[in-house]
Design a protein around this motif. Structure first.
Motif, PDB file in Angstrom:
ATOM      1  N   LEU A  51      -2.820  77.940  35.768  1.00  0.00           N
ATOM      2  CA  LEU A  51      -3.621  78.888  34.983  1.00  0.00           C
ATOM      3  C   LEU A  51      -3.037  80.289  34.912  1.00  0.00           C
ATOM      4  O   LEU A  51      -3.761  81.256  34.671  1.00  0.00           O
ATOM      5  CB  LEU A  51      -5.062  78.956  35.523  1.00  0.00           C
ATOM      6  N   ARG A  52      -1.717  80.430  35.123  1.00  0.00           N
ATOM      7  CA  ARG A  52      -1.058  81.722  34.935  1.00  0.00           C
ATOM      8  C   ARG A  52      -1.008  82.006  33.437  1.00  0.00           C
ATOM      9  O   ARG A  52      -0.244  81.389  32.705  1.00  0.00           O
ATOM     10  CB  ARG A  52       0.355  81.684  35.502  1.00  0.00           C
ATOM     11  N   LYS A  53      -1.835  82.953  32.969  1.00  0.00           N
ATOM     12  CA  LYS A  53      -1.908  83.205  31.533  1.00  0.00           C
ATOM     13  C   LYS A  53      -0.581  83.693  30.963  1.00  0.00           C
ATOM     14  O   LYS A  53      -0.202  83.323  29.839  1.00  0.00           O
ATOM     15  CB  LYS A  53      -2.999  84.229  31.231  1.00  0.00           C
ATOM     16  N   ASP A  54       0.137  84.523  31.711  1.00  0.00           N
ATOM     17  CA  ASP A  54       1.409  85.021  31.204  1.00  0.00           C
ATOM     18  C   ASP A  54       2.396  83.879  30.973  1.00  0.00           C
ATOM     19  O   ASP A  54       3.112  83.853  29.957  1.00  0.00           O
ATOM     20  CB  ASP A  54       2.004  86.064  32.155  1.00  0.00           C
ATOM     21  N   ILE A  55       2.398  82.912  31.874  1.00  0.00           N
ATOM     22  CA  ILE A  55       3.314  81.783  31.737  1.00  0.00           C
ATOM     23  C   ILE A  55       2.867  80.853  30.606  1.00  0.00           C
ATOM     24  O   ILE A  55       3.691  80.361  29.822  1.00  0.00           O
ATOM     25  CB  ILE A  55       3.407  80.999  33.064  1.00  0.00           C
ATOM     26  N   ILE A  56       1.558  80.649  30.494  1.00  0.00           N
ATOM     27  CA  ILE A  56       1.025  79.837  29.390  1.00  0.00           C
ATOM     28  C   ILE A  56       1.408  80.466  28.052  1.00  0.00           C
ATOM     29  O   ILE A  56       1.801  79.770  27.105  1.00  0.00           O
ATOM     30  CB  ILE A  56      -0.503  79.694  29.507  1.00  0.00           C
ATOM     31  N   ASP A  57       1.332  81.778  27.977  1.00  0.00           N
ATOM     32  CA  ASP A  57       1.709  82.491  26.745  1.00  0.00           C
ATOM     33  C   ASP A  57       3.200  82.311  26.437  1.00  0.00           C
ATOM     34  O   ASP A  57       3.584  82.171  25.268  1.00  0.00           O
ATOM     35  CB  ASP A  57       1.383  83.973  26.867  1.00  0.00           C
ATOM     36  N   TRP A  58       4.049  82.311  27.478  1.00  0.00           N
ATOM     37  CA  TRP A  58       5.478  82.112  27.248  1.00  0.00           C
ATOM     38  C   TRP A  58       5.769  80.692  26.774  1.00  0.00           C
ATOM     39  O   TRP A  58       6.652  80.483  25.923  1.00  0.00           O
ATOM     40  CB  TRP A  58       6.279  82.417  28.512  1.00  0.00           C
ATOM     41  N   VAL A  59       5.042  79.716  27.286  1.00  0.00           N
ATOM     42  CA  VAL A  59       5.206  78.337  26.814  1.00  0.00           C
ATOM     43  C   VAL A  59       4.839  78.252  25.334  1.00  0.00           C
ATOM     44  O   VAL A  59       5.550  77.632  24.531  1.00  0.00           O
ATOM     45  CB  VAL A  59       4.340  77.362  27.644  1.00  0.00           C
ATOM     46  N   THR A  60       3.723  78.886  24.967  1.00  0.00           N
ATOM     47  CA  THR A  60       3.298  78.911  23.562  1.00  0.00           C
ATOM     48  C   THR A  60       4.354  79.569  22.690  1.00  0.00           C
ATOM     49  O   THR A  60       4.664  79.089  21.586  1.00  0.00           O
ATOM     50  CB  THR A  60       1.958  79.674  23.434  1.00  0.00           C
TER      51      THR A  60
END
Length: 206
Positions: A187-196
């Motif tokens: 649930l690391r939002k910054d990492i989820i955003d980078w995946v997106t």
């Protein structure tokens, strides 16, 4: 892992068993604790002259240069450290970041060596992971960012199908590293955003 704290501990232990320029050591430690890395670097440079190829001094000097954003000196110092201590994970880690910083520097935009810095950075992070194991999210995060930045750099000139395919592979490598981070730190939002972001770049190349 906090590699800086580990290095500080190493020098504290070292200082009790070795007799290199004690005054330089004490001044550098005091400066580091205050966040004054310019003074720390100056004192460690003196210690380095008196005790060349000392792993602990080189480790702290490389870190001081890193904090001062003197990335070329940082790279040179950590390279010296690795000739003395080839398995020092912090040297690969910080040298990798320093190389990535240079590669991403706008002033390097016309430098033909830029690609070499990206490749060297990736090699450093991979070596650090190899030594340190696969349970350090920080390692995978930085390598994921390096893959992403290198892919972006390559995509600017990608016209042919095979060039675009190579960029997609780099973005996929970035995603794989970010997914590893999410496995360790969900649930690391910054990492989820980078995946997106990576997925969007892949879609744009097709």
């Amino acid at each position: 892992m906090n590699y800086f704290k580990k290095a500080i501990l190493g020098l504290i232990i070292f200082s009790s068993t070795a007799s290199f320029a004690q005054s330089n050591y004490e001044r550098s430690m005091q400066a580091m604790m205050k966040g004054d890395y310019k003074t720390a670097a100056a004192q460690l440079e003196k210690a380095d002259l008196k005790t060349p190829d000392n792993a602990q001094v080189l480790q702290m000097l490389g870190y001081s240069y890193f904090q001062n954003r003197e990335y070329e000196k940082c790279i040179a110092t950590y390279s010296r450290l690795l000739t003395v201590k080839p398995t020092e994970v912090s040297a690969y880690y910080y040298r990798g970041i320093a190389r990535l910083k240079i590669a991403n520097d706008p002033k390097e935009s016309l430098n033909t060596m830029r690609e070499n810095f990206y490749l060297a950075s990736l090699k450093d992070f991979t070596k650090a992971i190899e030594i340190n194991g696969d349970e350090d999210a920080q390692m995978f995060q930085n390598r994921g960012l390096a893959y992403k930045d290198y892919a972006i750099f390559k995509s600017f000139k990608a016209k042919k199908k095979e060039e675009k395919t190579a960029c997609v592979a780099l973005f996929n490598n970035s995603i794989a590293d970010f997914q590893k981070v999410l496995t360790l730190q969900p649930l690391r939002k910054d990492i989820i955003d980078w995946v997106t972001y990576d997925k969007a770049q892949i879609a744009s190349l097709k």
